[in-house]
Design a protein around this motif. Sequence first.
Motif, PDB file in Angstrom:
ATOM      1  N   LYS B 312      80.389 -41.632 -66.400  1.00 27.63           N
ATOM      2  CA  LYS B 312      79.243 -42.248 -65.711  1.00 27.63           C
ATOM      3  C   LYS B 312      78.130 -42.593 -66.694  1.00 27.63           C
ATOM      4  O   LYS B 312      77.459 -43.618 -66.559  1.00 27.63           O
ATOM      5  CB  LYS B 312      78.713 -41.297 -64.628  1.00 27.63           C
ATOM      6  CG  LYS B 312      79.579 -41.283 -63.369  1.00 27.63           C
ATOM      7  CD  LYS B 312      78.842 -40.686 -62.181  1.00 27.63           C
ATOM      8  CE  LYS B 312      78.681 -39.181 -62.350  1.00 27.63           C
ATOM      9  NZ  LYS B 312      78.077 -38.536 -61.182  1.00 27.63           N
ATOM     10  N   LEU B 313      77.950 -41.729 -67.680  1.00 23.71           N
ATOM     11  CA  LEU B 313      76.901 -41.991 -68.674  1.00 23.71           C
ATOM     12  C   LEU B 313      77.291 -43.145 -69.588  1.00 23.71           C
ATOM     13  O   LEU B 313      76.456 -43.963 -69.986  1.00 23.71           O
ATOM     14  CB  LEU B 313      76.643 -40.731 -69.502  1.00 23.71           C
ATOM     15  CG  LEU B 313      75.969 -39.575 -68.750  1.00 23.71           C
ATOM     16  CD1 LEU B 313      75.894 -38.330 -69.621  1.00 23.71           C
ATOM     17  CD2 LEU B 313      74.564 -39.976 -68.290  1.00 23.71           C
ATOM     18  N   ASP B 314      78.581 -43.221 -69.905  1.00 22.92           N
ATOM     19  CA  ASP B 314      79.038 -44.221 -70.873  1.00 22.92           C
ATOM     20  C   ASP B 314      79.201 -45.609 -70.281  1.00 22.92           C
ATOM     21  O   ASP B 314      79.112 -46.605 -70.986  1.00 22.92           O
ATOM     22  CB  ASP B 314      80.416 -43.803 -71.445  1.00 22.92           C
ATOM     23  CG  ASP B 314      80.286 -42.595 -72.348  1.00 22.92           C
ATOM     24  OD1 ASP B 314      79.128 -42.221 -72.649  1.00 22.92           O
ATOM     25  OD2 ASP B 314      81.334 -42.020 -72.720  1.00 22.92           O
ATOM     26  N   ASP B 315      79.480 -45.679 -69.010  1.00 21.42           N
ATOM     27  CA  ASP B 315      79.873 -46.967 -68.419  1.00 21.42           C
ATOM     28  C   ASP B 315      79.044 -47.200 -67.160  1.00 21.42           C
ATOM     29  O   ASP B 315      79.246 -46.555 -66.134  1.00 21.42           O
ATOM     30  CB  ASP B 315      81.380 -46.908 -68.100  1.00 21.42           C
ATOM     31  CG  ASP B 315      81.885 -48.196 -67.479  1.00 21.42           C
ATOM     32  OD1 ASP B 315      81.058 -49.091 -67.155  1.00 21.42           O
ATOM     33  OD2 ASP B 315      83.119 -48.311 -67.291  1.00 21.42           O
ATOM     34  N   ARG B 316      78.121 -48.138 -67.254  1.00 23.65           N
ATOM     35  CA  ARG B 316      77.220 -48.369 -66.116  1.00 23.65           C
ATOM     36  C   ARG B 316      77.988 -48.888 -64.897  1.00 23.65           C
ATOM     37  O   ARG B 316      77.644 -48.589 -63.760  1.00 23.65           O
ATOM     38  CB  ARG B 316      76.111 -49.345 -66.498  1.00 23.65           C
ATOM     39  CG  ARG B 316      75.122 -48.714 -67.472  1.00 23.65           C
ATOM     40  CD  ARG B 316      74.031 -49.703 -67.841  1.00 23.65           C
ATOM     41  NE  ARG B 316      73.320 -50.183 -66.659  1.00 23.65           N
ATOM     42  CZ  ARG B 316      72.544 -51.271 -66.675  1.00 23.65           C
ATOM     43  NH1 ARG B 316      72.418 -51.993 -67.768  1.00 23.65           N
ATOM     44  NH2 ARG B 316      71.913 -51.650 -65.569  1.00 23.65           N
ATOM     45  N   ALA B 317      79.008 -49.684 -65.173  1.00 27.11           N
ATOM     46  CA  ALA B 317      79.792 -50.222 -64.055  1.00 27.11           C
ATOM     47  C   ALA B 317      80.507 -49.088 -63.322  1.00 27.11           C
ATOM     48  O   ALA B 317      80.552 -49.056 -62.080  1.00 27.11           O
ATOM     49  CB  ALA B 317      80.808 -51.246 -64.560  1.00 27.11           C
ATOM     50  N   PHE B 318      81.033 -48.141 -64.099  1.00 27.28           N
ATOM     51  CA  PHE B 318      81.694 -47.003 -63.453  1.00 27.28           C
ATOM     52  C   PHE B 318      80.677 -46.148 -62.691  1.00 27.28           C
ATOM     53  O   PHE B 318      80.951 -45.665 -61.592  1.00 27.28           O
ATOM     54  CB  PHE B 318      82.441 -46.151 -64.476  1.00 27.28           C
ATOM     55  CG  PHE B 318      83.068 -44.932 -63.856  1.00 27.28           C
ATOM     56  CD1 PHE B 318      84.116 -45.056 -62.952  1.00 27.28           C
ATOM     57  CD2 PHE B 318      82.581 -43.655 -64.138  1.00 27.28           C
ATOM     58  CE1 PHE B 318      84.677 -43.939 -62.354  1.00 27.28           C
ATOM     59  CE2 PHE B 318      83.135 -42.523 -63.538  1.00 27.28           C
ATOM     60  CZ  PHE B 318      84.187 -42.669 -62.649  1.00 27.28           C
ATOM     61  N   PHE B 321      80.100 -47.791 -59.495  1.00 26.45           N
ATOM     62  CA  PHE B 321      81.267 -47.552 -58.645  1.00 26.45           C
ATOM     63  C   PHE B 321      81.214 -46.131 -58.066  1.00 26.45           C
ATOM     64  O   PHE B 321      81.443 -45.909 -56.876  1.00 26.45           O
ATOM     65  CB  PHE B 321      82.547 -47.743 -59.474  1.00 26.45           C
ATOM     66  CG  PHE B 321      83.816 -47.497 -58.717  1.00 26.45           C
ATOM     67  CD1 PHE B 321      84.353 -48.483 -57.904  1.00 26.45           C
ATOM     68  CD2 PHE B 321      84.471 -46.276 -58.808  1.00 26.45           C
ATOM     69  CE1 PHE B 321      85.523 -48.262 -57.189  1.00 26.45           C
ATOM     70  CE2 PHE B 321      85.644 -46.045 -58.100  1.00 26.45           C
ATOM     71  CZ  PHE B 321      86.168 -47.037 -57.291  1.00 26.45           C
ATOM     72  N   ALA B 322      80.847 -45.181 -58.916  1.00 24.48           N
ATOM     73  CA  ALA B 322      80.787 -43.784 -58.474  1.00 24.48           C
ATOM     74  C   ALA B 322      79.719 -43.607 -57.391  1.00 24.48           C
ATOM     75  O   ALA B 322      79.912 -42.861 -56.424  1.00 24.48           O
ATOM     76  CB  ALA B 322      80.515 -42.866 -59.649  1.00 24.48           C
ATOM     77  N   ARG B 323      78.609 -44.318 -57.546  1.00 24.38           N
ATOM     78  CA  ARG B 323      77.535 -44.191 -56.540  1.00 24.38           C
ATOM     79  C   ARG B 323      77.981 -44.676 -55.164  1.00 24.38           C
ATOM     80  O   ARG B 323      77.594 -44.123 -54.153  1.00 24.38           O
ATOM     81  CB  ARG B 323      76.302 -45.010 -56.980  1.00 24.38           C
ATOM     82  CG  ARG B 323      75.445 -44.335 -58.032  1.00 24.38           C
ATOM     83  CD  ARG B 323      74.046 -44.937 -58.092  1.00 24.38           C
ATOM     84  NE  ARG B 323      74.010 -46.329 -58.535  1.00 24.38           N
ATOM     85  CZ  ARG B 323      74.087 -46.716 -59.815  1.00 24.38           C
ATOM     86  NH1 ARG B 323      74.236 -45.821 -60.771  1.00 24.38           N
ATOM     87  NH2 ARG B 323      74.025 -47.993 -60.133  1.00 24.38           N
ATOM     88  N   HIS B 324      78.789 -45.726 -55.138  1.00 28.11           N
ATOM     89  CA  HIS B 324      79.098 -46.359 -53.852  1.00 28.11           C
ATOM     90  C   HIS B 324      80.509 -46.090 -53.327  1.00 28.11           C
ATOM     91  O   HIS B 324      80.730 -46.149 -52.130  1.00 28.11           O
ATOM     92  CB  HIS B 324      78.864 -47.872 -53.947  1.00 28.11           C
ATOM     93  CG  HIS B 324      77.448 -48.196 -54.283  1.00 28.11           C
ATOM     94  ND1 HIS B 324      76.409 -47.943 -53.422  1.00 28.11           N
ATOM     95  CD2 HIS B 324      76.892 -48.675 -55.418  1.00 28.11           C
ATOM     96  CE1 HIS B 324      75.270 -48.286 -54.004  1.00 28.11           C
ATOM     97  NE2 HIS B 324      75.524 -48.725 -55.208  1.00 28.11           N
ATOM     98  N   ASN B 325      81.436 -45.838 -54.215  1.00 25.85           N
ATOM     99  CA  ASN B 325      82.838 -45.764 -53.773  1.00 25.85           C
ATOM    100  C   ASN B 325      83.449 -44.376 -53.939  1.00 25.85           C
ATOM    101  O   ASN B 325      84.629 -44.204 -53.671  1.00 25.85           O
ATOM    102  CB  ASN B 325      83.697 -46.771 -54.552  1.00 25.85           C
ATOM    103  CG  ASN B 325      83.316 -48.215 -54.285  1.00 25.85           C
ATOM    104  OD1 ASN B 325      82.131 -48.519 -54.147  1.00 25.85           O
ATOM    105  ND2 ASN B 325      84.282 -49.097 -54.207  1.00 25.85           N
ATOM    106  N   ILE B 326      82.671 -43.416 -54.398  1.00 28.62           N
ATOM    107  CA  ILE B 326      83.226 -42.067 -54.575  1.00 28.62           C
ATOM    108  C   ILE B 326      82.436 -41.086 -53.726  1.00 28.62           C
ATOM    109  O   ILE B 326      81.199 -41.085 -53.739  1.00 28.62           O
ATOM    110  CB  ILE B 326      83.227 -41.649 -56.061  1.00 28.62           C
ATOM    111  CG1 ILE B 326      84.106 -42.630 -56.859  1.00 28.62           C
ATOM    112  CG2 ILE B 326      83.741 -40.214 -56.215  1.00 28.62           C
ATOM    113  CD1 ILE B 326      84.326 -42.243 -58.309  1.00 28.62           C
ATOM    114  N   THR B 327      83.166 -40.263 -52.947  1.00 25.44           N
ATOM    115  CA  THR B 327      82.535 -39.330 -52.020  1.00 25.44           C
ATOM    116  C   THR B 327      83.014 -37.919 -52.323  1.00 25.44           C
ATOM    117  O   THR B 327      84.164 -37.727 -52.738  1.00 25.44           O
ATOM    118  CB  THR B 327      82.931 -39.697 -50.566  1.00 25.44           C
ATOM    119  OG1 THR B 327      82.817 -41.103 -50.404  1.00 25.44           O
ATOM    120  CG2 THR B 327      82.033 -39.003 -49.560  1.00 25.44           C
ATOM    121  N   ALA B 328      82.136 -36.961 -52.047  1.00 27.79           N
ATOM    122  CA  ALA B 328      82.474 -35.562 -52.310  1.00 27.79           C
ATOM    123  C   ALA B 328      83.645 -35.111 -51.447  1.00 27.79           C
ATOM    124  O   ALA B 328      83.800 -35.528 -50.298  1.00 27.79           O
ATOM    125  CB  ALA B 328      81.257 -34.683 -52.039  1.00 27.79           C
TER     126      ALA B 328
END
Lengths: 172, 552, 119
Positions: B312-318, B321-328
């Motif tokens: 997440k730190l290295d890749d802004r696009a990822f 993606f993590a903010r919107h498409n990944i859930t706990a």
Amino acid sequence: MPKLIRWRGDRAEAVEDPFTSIDDDQVIPQGDVIISLRRFQSEGAFLLGQCRQVGVRLAADETPEALDADLARIAVVALVFPKFRDGRAFSAASILRDRLGYQGEVRAVGDVLLEQAKFMVRCGFDSFEPADGATPGQWTAAAHRFRHVYQRAADGLEPVFVERATGHETPG
Amino acid sequence: MYRYDDIDQAMLTDRAAEFREQCRRRLAGEITEDQFKPIRLMNGLYLQLHAYMLRIAIPYGALNSAKLRKLAWVASTYDRGYGHFTTRTNLQLHWIKLKDAPDILDALAGVGLHAIQTSGNCIRNLTADPHAGATADEADDPRVWAEAIRQWSTFHPEFSFLPRKFKIAVTGATRDRAAIRIYDIGLRLHRAADGELAFEVLAGGGLGRIPFLGPTIRERLPARHLLSYLQAILRVYNRLGRRDNIWKARIKVLVATLGAEEFARQVDEEWEASDKAAVDLPDTELARIRAGFAPVGFETLPPVSAAFETAKLDDRAFARFARHNITAHKQPGYALIDVSLKAIGETPGDCSAEQMEVIANLAERYSLDEARVTYEQNLILPHVKLDDAPAVYRLLADADLATPNIGLISDIIACPGLDYCALANARAIPIAQDIARRFESPELAEKIGELKIKISGCINACGHHHVGHIGILGVDKKGEEFYQLTLGGSGEDDASIGQSLGPALPAERVAPAIDQLVEVYLRERTTGERFIDTYRRAGLAPFKEAVYAEAH
Amino acid sequence: MKALTANRLTDGEVVFWKQGQWLDRFADAELFDDEAVAEAAEAHAKTQVTLLVEPYLIDVAEVEGGVAPVSYRERLRALGPTNKPEHGKQAQGGAQIEILAHAHGAASSKGRIDLIKRK
């Protein structure tokens, strides 16, 4: 006499229909008759007092509970399918068999089609006046298309959850 | 996930054989189209504008790699290499030939897929929370109960000719991700104070011409009595539902006419008179079904993944993606990953055979061989290790499946509309494409935040327009396509029916109108307000003014 | 002007009548100026139950460059879905396809609009 399909045991056969279905504006002839609920309510007691069998025809919006007190004396309950898509008679047949314990003939009349054979047999219908000219052979085949059933119904077939519990093999 | 046993499999084989015979009779002229049509519909086969369409059931949205691969194979062998996931979590293939349909059903049956009861006035394919078995806010796994209902409702002899179609949604979670308030029956599992597992039962929701949110008719139904209680509801509906007018035949009209209390009373009366033990599943069978959904293969992992945090730190696009498409996930070290079927400019819900293969491979390798379909026309990989999330993201991105837009303005629901559907009045897909292109910038979409746009091409509301934050309904005005906008709908916990914004707009005015609505929102919003919150606070007026000002 | 259309039973393909034959392209459709002739063709088509599903007449009008079905729905049937230009009849291209794609100003839709009504 017109032909009727009767369900006996696990197969359908053609039989002569001893009943005459009478409209409300017709004079009641001699012999065994099927009449409307309305007519049964006014003339049923009289007819049952004669030496003949009486059946009652229930329209799709009439409930079998209305017959409860007289059911033991009624030879046939004819349930009307005004259109094949109108499935109210499936509930009426189920209630007649499962709840009211009716042992007489439950007849499917009206827009009765082969494709519904298995549903009708399962709900406890045991005689049929097919509107599509289906033969007893076709009716038997259609009612046996599936080797298993997922739910209990008036036909008393063992549902899959009982089969599974008792470890029956899948035939075929 | 639950695997079909020999008996479930035999049901599918028998059904496919039955349909093969019915098709033969139709092609030979032994039955008429009038007689055949309801038969093919009960096997999910519609005649649409350009060809037949096959609607394949995906019960409670659950897929695995074998099913996905078979769907991909069917799509490329018998169709044109793609399929369309719907708001009912079914897959529709748009270019099917009648003569191929029996072979397709045979092929599907091989992996436990079918098209049973995906149309007709019967109990339709079940939907459930797509986060089932993966979310911490769950009292019980809804799939167990959905599978029990699937079996009970399959070829139900009494309930196959209801007044109208009948749809059931199940969730076991606190948060509603299954839209249970817009269903004929909505079921929410909860644990009562004394520990008993129970259902809150809602009945009489539905969209279409007259939308209703389903009221609760029973707060606490002991879970073990689910099927007997459903039988009671269905029996009351089958006997009393209207059959004289197709627009008033859904259970929602019966419930609204009787009133929820009176309807509930009649259901209770029927239920008390019924032989519950004959209908309810024995504990042994429930346990058997439950075992099919037992979690397998989770590893014990730390809750935080260094690989995930670094990526997440290295890749802004990822990171986006993590903010919107990944859930706990409920399991430490795991996550749910949303696969977006809403790439900008593409058809919402469409998935190519190649993409299905990609998702199948990812599910198999990274998600304990599971994938889910959501009613918002996306897919989910429900059990991905956080450590693997960056790799999954890259593989999804390579297949154009990683648009970081879940819940955002370009995550639009759209039915097939007049591009395919014989019932539609107007197209839905090009409108969705226009809007998505206009809000293509991920920065802009993120700035706008949660905004749910839902488009239907006709009043049947397959695109759920009534419950869109912005709803769009296609109408036919003298042979031309026009679109009615509604605001303020929601199909979730804050469920509500949208209000009409004003007169219908021509197609080319829709995307600009969305722009105007968004401008009002960005101007009026206070901190933390979503679009719908601002609408609820500020009302229709400022939005209406912005869109229709030039007409004054 | 009218044309006679249906979907082919075996594969659902949109077809058009031309002097007793059923052809895939609107460009080949027979155009009826005489209502009675059109209705006679339709009546015949309705007997072809193992070949067709629901044959019906559509209105056709002159547009820029040629003729096109009046209703938007019928133009889509003659073209294919707008989200997939590579699918459907439009994929073949040609002058008539161009005419259909650019026709506008539809009058009231006719066609298979009563599918979900019963009776």
